[in-house]
Write a protein that holds these residues in place. Structure first.
Motif, short mmCIF file in Angstrom:
data_model
loop_
_atom_site.label_atom_id
_atom_site.label_comp_id
_atom_site.label_asym_id
_atom_site.label_seq_id
_atom_site.Cartn_x
_atom_site.Cartn_y
_atom_site.Cartn_z
N ASN A 9 0.84 -1.19 0.00
CA ASN A 9 0.00 0.00 0.00
C ASN A 9 0.88 1.24 0.00
O ASN A 9 1.85 1.33 0.74
CB ASN A 9 -0.92 0.02 1.22
CG ASN A 9 -2.03 -0.99 1.13
OD1 ASN A 9 -2.32 -1.51 0.06
ND2 ASN A 9 -2.65 -1.29 2.25
N GLY A 10 0.53 2.21 -0.84
CA GLY A 10 1.23 3.48 -0.87
C GLY A 10 2.34 3.58 -1.89
O GLY A 10 2.80 4.69 -2.18
N ILE A 11 2.80 2.46 -2.46
CA ILE A 11 3.86 2.58 -3.47
C ILE A 11 3.27 3.13 -4.76
O ILE A 11 2.06 3.04 -5.00
CB ILE A 11 4.59 1.24 -3.74
CG1 ILE A 11 3.66 0.23 -4.40
CG2 ILE A 11 5.22 0.70 -2.49
CD1 ILE A 11 4.39 -0.95 -4.99
N VAL A 12 4.11 3.70 -5.58
CA VAL A 12 3.67 4.28 -6.85
C VAL A 12 4.29 3.45 -7.98
O VAL A 12 5.50 3.21 -7.98
CB VAL A 12 4.09 5.76 -6.96
CG1 VAL A 12 3.69 6.33 -8.31
CG2 VAL A 12 3.45 6.56 -5.84
N ILE A 13 3.44 3.02 -8.90
CA ILE A 13 3.93 2.24 -10.03
C ILE A 13 3.64 2.98 -11.33
O ILE A 13 2.71 3.78 -11.42
CB ILE A 13 3.33 0.81 -10.06
CG1 ILE A 13 1.81 0.84 -10.11
CG2 ILE A 13 3.79 0.01 -8.87
CD1 ILE A 13 1.17 -0.54 -10.19
N ASN A 14 4.48 2.71 -12.32
CA ASN A 14 4.36 3.35 -13.62
C ASN A 14 3.70 2.36 -14.58
O ASN A 14 4.24 1.29 -14.84
CB ASN A 14 5.76 3.74 -14.12
CG ASN A 14 5.72 4.54 -15.39
OD1 ASN A 14 4.71 4.61 -16.08
ND2 ASN A 14 6.84 5.17 -15.70
N ILE A 15 2.52 2.74 -15.08
CA ILE A 15 1.81 1.91 -16.04
C ILE A 15 1.58 2.75 -17.29
O ILE A 15 0.86 3.76 -17.24
CB ILE A 15 0.45 1.42 -15.48
CG1 ILE A 15 0.66 0.64 -14.19
CG2 ILE A 15 -0.27 0.57 -16.52
CD1 ILE A 15 -0.62 0.28 -13.47
N ASP A 16 2.19 2.37 -18.38
CA ASP A 16 2.05 3.07 -19.67
C ASP A 16 2.35 4.56 -19.54
O ASP A 16 1.63 5.40 -20.10
CB ASP A 16 0.64 2.85 -20.24
CG ASP A 16 0.33 1.38 -20.49
OD1 ASP A 16 1.28 0.64 -20.80
OD2 ASP A 16 -0.84 0.99 -20.36
#
Length: 187
Positions: A9-16
């Motif tokens: 929870n809370g992490i940031v992921i890069n999608i497209d």
């Protein structure tokens, strides 16, 4: 590249090319078939929320987001000026990035600003803040047609629903996520 085992929870992921914050996740291992991870993601720029499912072990791109403590100084037109509490640098954040947090920010209040590659993504407030009621109608005894609440304007200009017994000048605790009245604060 990280895998779905690294989701928290809370992490940031890069999608497209877009940044999404993980609101919640659940690792599911059904009796039949392979395991998977069910996530609820929030776009950090638009605020849009989506549900997304990943197969266990799938590769994801975790983005490094720097969360720093800032102090809100003042509003400059539609923009907001903040000061980094560690090195006293000032940054200006546009109103749309600040979003609903502007309804609960007082000058000189400490907030957390999330930065990605030096540009601000969003402003995080504490779960609740103490604000003073600047205007409310007097509550009439016996008036229960509104469920025992009345509108009140707090010092930021935001309007909340409060119990009938509260008067102008009373300090109240307000939930910054929902804008709900949480209770009266005794000085």
């Amino acid at each position: 590249m990280a895998s779905t085992a690294d989701i928290k929870n809370g992490i940031v992921i890069n999608i497209d090319g877009q940044l999404w914050s993980v609101i919640e996740f659940q690792h599911v291992k059904p009796g039949k078939g392979g395991a998977f991870v069910r996530t609820k993601l929030k776009n950090v720029t638009t605020g849009k929320t989506v549900d997304r499912t990943y197969n266990a072990g799938a590769k994801i791109d975790i983005t490094n987001v720097d969360r720093r403590d800032y102090q809100y100084l003042y509003q400059d037109g539609a923009d907001f000026v903040f000061m980094d509490t560690s090195d006293y640098d000032q940054i200006t954040i546009p109103g749309p990035i600040v979003g609903d947090a502007a309804n609960f920010m007082l000058e000189n209040q400490n907030v957390t600003v999330a930065l990605h590659e030096g540009s601000p993504l969003y402003v995080e407030l504490p779960a609740s803040v103490v604000l003073e009621i600047t205007y409310t109608e007097p509550g009439l005894q016996g008036d229960r047609s509104t469920g025992g609440t009345k509108p009140a304007t707090v010092q930021t200009g935001y309007q909340i629903q409060v119990p009938l017994f509260l008067e102008t000048g009373t300090k109240v605790r307000v939930d910054t996520r929902t804008g709900d009245y949480l209770g009266r604060v005794n000085d």
